[in-house]
Enzyme design. Structure first.
Site, PDB file in Angstrom:
ATOM      1  N   ASP A  58       4.690   5.702  -0.560  1.00 18.76           N
ATOM      2  CA  ASP A  58       4.189   6.381   0.399  1.00 18.76           C
ATOM      3  C   ASP A  58       4.432   7.973   0.207  1.00 18.76           C
ATOM      4  OD1 ASP A  58       3.186   4.427   1.511  1.00 18.76           O
ATOM      5  OD2 ASP A  58       4.135   4.431   3.550  1.00 18.76           O
ATOM      6  N   TYR A  95       0.344  10.691   1.676  1.00 22.18           N
ATOM      7  CA  TYR A  95      -0.280  10.603   2.948  1.00 22.18           C
ATOM      8  C   TYR A  95      -1.564  11.227   3.075  1.00 22.18           C
ATOM      9  CZ  TYR A  95       3.813   8.191   4.816  1.00 22.18           C
ATOM     10  OH  TYR A  95       4.770   7.000   5.117  1.00 22.18           O
ATOM     11  N   ASN A 125       2.048   1.576   0.930  1.00 21.23           N
ATOM     12  CA  ASN A 125       0.646   1.070   1.414  1.00 21.23           C
ATOM     13  C   ASN A 125      -0.228   2.362   1.330  1.00 21.23           C
ATOM     14  OD1 ASN A 125       2.683   1.767   3.445  1.00 21.23           O
ATOM     15  ND2 ASN A 125       0.962   1.864   4.933  1.00 21.23           N
ATOM     16  N   HIS A 162       8.829  -1.006  -1.544  1.00 18.71           N
ATOM     17  CA  HIS A 162       8.320  -0.174  -0.335  1.00 18.71           C
ATOM     18  C   HIS A 162       8.463  -0.766   0.977  1.00 18.71           C
ATOM     19  CE1 HIS A 162       6.541   3.006   1.913  1.00 18.71           C
ATOM     20  NE2 HIS A 162       5.587   2.195   2.345  1.00 18.71           N
ATOM     21  N   HIS A 219       6.901  -2.080  11.608  1.00 24.81           N
ATOM     22  CA  HIS A 219       6.815  -3.110  10.562  1.00 24.81           C
ATOM     23  C   HIS A 219       7.741  -4.085  10.367  1.00 24.81           C
ATOM     24  CE1 HIS A 219       3.946   0.097   8.906  1.00 24.81           C
ATOM     25  NE2 HIS A 219       4.964   0.921   9.012  1.00 24.81           N
ATOM     26  N   HIS A 276       8.875   2.649   4.050  1.00 22.75           N
ATOM     27  CA  HIS A 276       7.930   2.213   5.033  1.00 22.75           C
ATOM     28  C   HIS A 276       8.112   2.314   6.403  1.00 22.75           C
ATOM     29  CE1 HIS A 276       4.246   0.012   5.435  1.00 22.75           C
ATOM     30  NE2 HIS A 276       4.642  -1.216   5.906  1.00 22.75           N
ATOM     31  N   VAL A 277       9.531   1.894   6.942  1.00 24.56           N
ATOM     32  CA  VAL A 277       9.855   2.164   8.016  1.00 24.56           C
ATOM     33  C   VAL A 277      10.390   3.596   8.206  1.00 24.56           C
ATOM     34  CG1 VAL A 277      11.263   1.559  10.166  1.00 24.56           C
ATOM     35  CG2 VAL A 277      10.200  -0.086   8.508  1.00 24.56           C
ATOM     36  N   HIS A 278       9.725   4.498   9.171  1.00 23.60           N
ATOM     37  CA  HIS A 278      10.034   5.901   9.402  1.00 23.60           C
ATOM     38  C   HIS A 278      11.499   6.085  10.307  1.00 23.60           C
ATOM     39  CE1 HIS A 278       5.600   6.564   8.638  1.00 23.60           C
ATOM     40  NE2 HIS A 278       6.359   5.961   7.503  1.00 23.60           N
TER      41      HIS A 278
HETATM   42 FE   FE2 Z   1       4.459   2.633   4.255  1.00 25.83          FE
END
Ligand code: FE2
Ligand code: NAG
Ligand code: NAG
Ligand code: NAG
Length: 478
Positions: A189, A192, A227, A312, A322, A349-351
């Site tokens: 990622d 964005y 993603n 990711h 997620h 992936h997980v913020h």
């Molecule tokens: Fe992601």
């Protein structure tokens, strides 16, 4: 030895003070900057001066062992030269390498001219100066090659994920630059840009390239796709997955016998780094599955003791965001990670930030077996660092109660560093962004899975944090 003890004490104290023996959910909450992208005219995205000046300069490793780099950049006005001039003293470029140039369209956006140049045959542990671009618009940079492949080579990696291009992203990047990290392991990622539409998608890939240049032109960033790189946007007529990403961020995949830039491996100093693609086929018999099976056999822990996997989507994630998305890859690859004693798996992936104990869940096979994660001395530590600071904001809702396998979790922005000392010891830090300061929040000594082994495995269930950080070198066990 003394410093190890101090780390150990510190970590154990931390775990007791906050939460007894179970994992820790940090209650730390800080006000973040708004999760909005930095405006286009901000100096973070400044254009270099001069006609057709190279911009978005970034490098990545160019071969298997670290004696090559791929240098990439964009010229906006005309193709210009794809040549890199380089040498070992500043301003004196004894060598040249010739690259290639290409361009692409994305809906009604036309890219600049994207150059890619392999510079190989480099010496280890050497500072190289390089120059790209033509005439008055030429620009100068430098990079340092890694030490030769050696089990005791020390090296400091940074780990960044889900970066984006907000003020929080800028804070993460600035903190990372001051960390002394020598190479970034990027867990997916990037820009964005897919949060934008039509022409602006390409525009935001360009701003992101200019944003990371301050680091990526001077040290390799090892790329892993997320993603937000897929960009399947049929309403704009764009249906080729990873189009922008693959045009802009080359990887050295043929060097590890991979057939696809989305999964590959590199060796650097004492580390063997495997990059996987969460969004490419990976089940049995697919190219990625076959490649990983072969690559794991090529890992030689006598030469590269540290086995690191990047992906990711995290396999162990106790955030509401997620949740369970990593299950499909877990069922396919987890048993291999245990079999080959992977040291650490980094994901994004997980913020938020999360770290697991050494656990596995490989004994359940739908018809029988224990279905829950259990302490497993051969398993990797799973670390999620999807907290670079993109415009989607933090993932602040952790599942309650905290699963037993989760050692530490906190919803803040930040980045990690893994400072490999030698074949047995690597010092790990997660650094939270905190009001403009870098705060080491989660820190411990990681003991190598091949060269170190735990003397206290029997106590694993009783005190798992202990198990992560207390291992003994093989020599002491024998
Ligand atoms: Fe992601
Ligand atoms: C490896 O590094 C650790 C941490 O710096 C140190 O305590 C240890 O003595 C080193 N091992 C060897 C064999 O040098
Ligand atoms: C690439 O650039 C050339 C020269 O400017 C242009 O003619 C061509 O249409 C471009 N190709 C794409 C795919 O945009
Ligand atoms: C399923 O797991 C059980 C218990 O671990 C084991 O005895 C059995 O052989 C496994 N079956 C298959 C098909 O793997």
């Amino acid at each position: 030895m003394l410093s190890n003890r101090i780390w150990l004490l510190f970590s154990i104290l931390l775990s007791f003070v906050h939460n007894g023996i179970a994992g820790l959910t940090s209650s730390f909450i800080r006000s973040e900057w708004p999760s909005t992208d930095i405006p286009l005219d901000n100096e973070a995205f400044a254009l270099p001066k001069g006609y057709n000046a190279p911009q978005q300069v970034h490098i990545t490793q160019g071969d298997y062992d670290g004696k090559a780099v791929i240098i990439s950049w964009v010229t906006p006005d005309e193709p210009g030269s794809s040549q890199v001039r380089y040498g070992i003293s500043e301003g004196k470029y004894d060598f040249t390498a010739k690259g290639t140039v290409k361009n692409y369209t994305f809906h009604n956006y036309k890219s600049g001219y994207i150059h890619k140049c392999l510079v190989d045959g480099l010496e280890y542990d050497t500072k190289y100066y390089y120059e790209i671009g033509d005439h008055d618009s030429a620009r100068k940079f430098w990079f340092q090659t890694p030490p030769r492949i050696d089990p005791d080579a020390s090296y400091k990696f940074g780990i960044i994920g889900d970066l984006g291009q907000t003020y929080n992203s800028l804070s993460t990047l600035e903190h990372y630059k001051r960390s002394g990290g020598q190479t970034v392991l990027f867990v997916g990622d990037l820009s964005y840009a897919d949060r934008y539409q039509y022409h602006d998608v390409g525009v935001r890939w360009d701003t992101w390239g200019r944003f990371i240049e301050q680091s990526a032109a001077y040290q390799p960033w090892i790329w892993c796709a997320g993603n937000h790189e897929i960009e399947y946007m049929p309403y704009m007529g764009e249906v080729t997955p990873f189009k922008s990403y693959l045009h802009r961020y080359p990887t050295p995949y043929p060097a590890s016998k991979s057939s696809d830039p989305l999964w590959y491996a590199i060796r650097r100093g004492s580390a063997h780094v495997i990059v996987l693609s969460s969004y490419s086929p990976f089940v049995k018999y697919t190219p990625q599955w076959r490649w990983l099976a072969e690559e794991l056999k090529r890992v030689d822990r006598k030469k590269t003791p540290w086995l690191i996997v990047l992906m990711h989507v995290p396999i162990y994630n106790s955030n509401e965001a997620h949740f369970m998305e990593g299950e499909s890859m877990r069922t396919v690859f987890e048993s291999w990670f245990v079999k080959y004693k992977v040291d650490v798996v980094f994901a994004g992936h997980v913020h938020a930030y999360e770290r697991s104990y050494r656990i596995s869940n490989i004994h359940y096979n739908v018809s029988s077996g224990y279905p829950y994660p259990v302490p497993d001395k051969s398993a990797p530590v799973y670390i999620t660092v999807g907290d670079g600071g993109n415009q989607e904001g933090l993932a602040g809702r952790f599942r309650d109660p905290q699963p037993e396998y989760s050692a530490f979790r906190e919803a803040s922005y930040g980045h990690s560093t893994l400072e490999i000392k030698n074949r047995t010891h690597a010092l790990y830090h997660w650094n939270r962004n905190d009001d403009g300061k870098k705060v080491a929040t989660d820190a411990f000594m990681l003991y190598n899975q091949y060269w170190g082994t735990s003397k206290r495995r029997r106590n694993l269930r009783k005190n798992r944090l202990y198990s992560v950080i207390v291992n003994r070198p093989l020599s002491e066990r024998l």
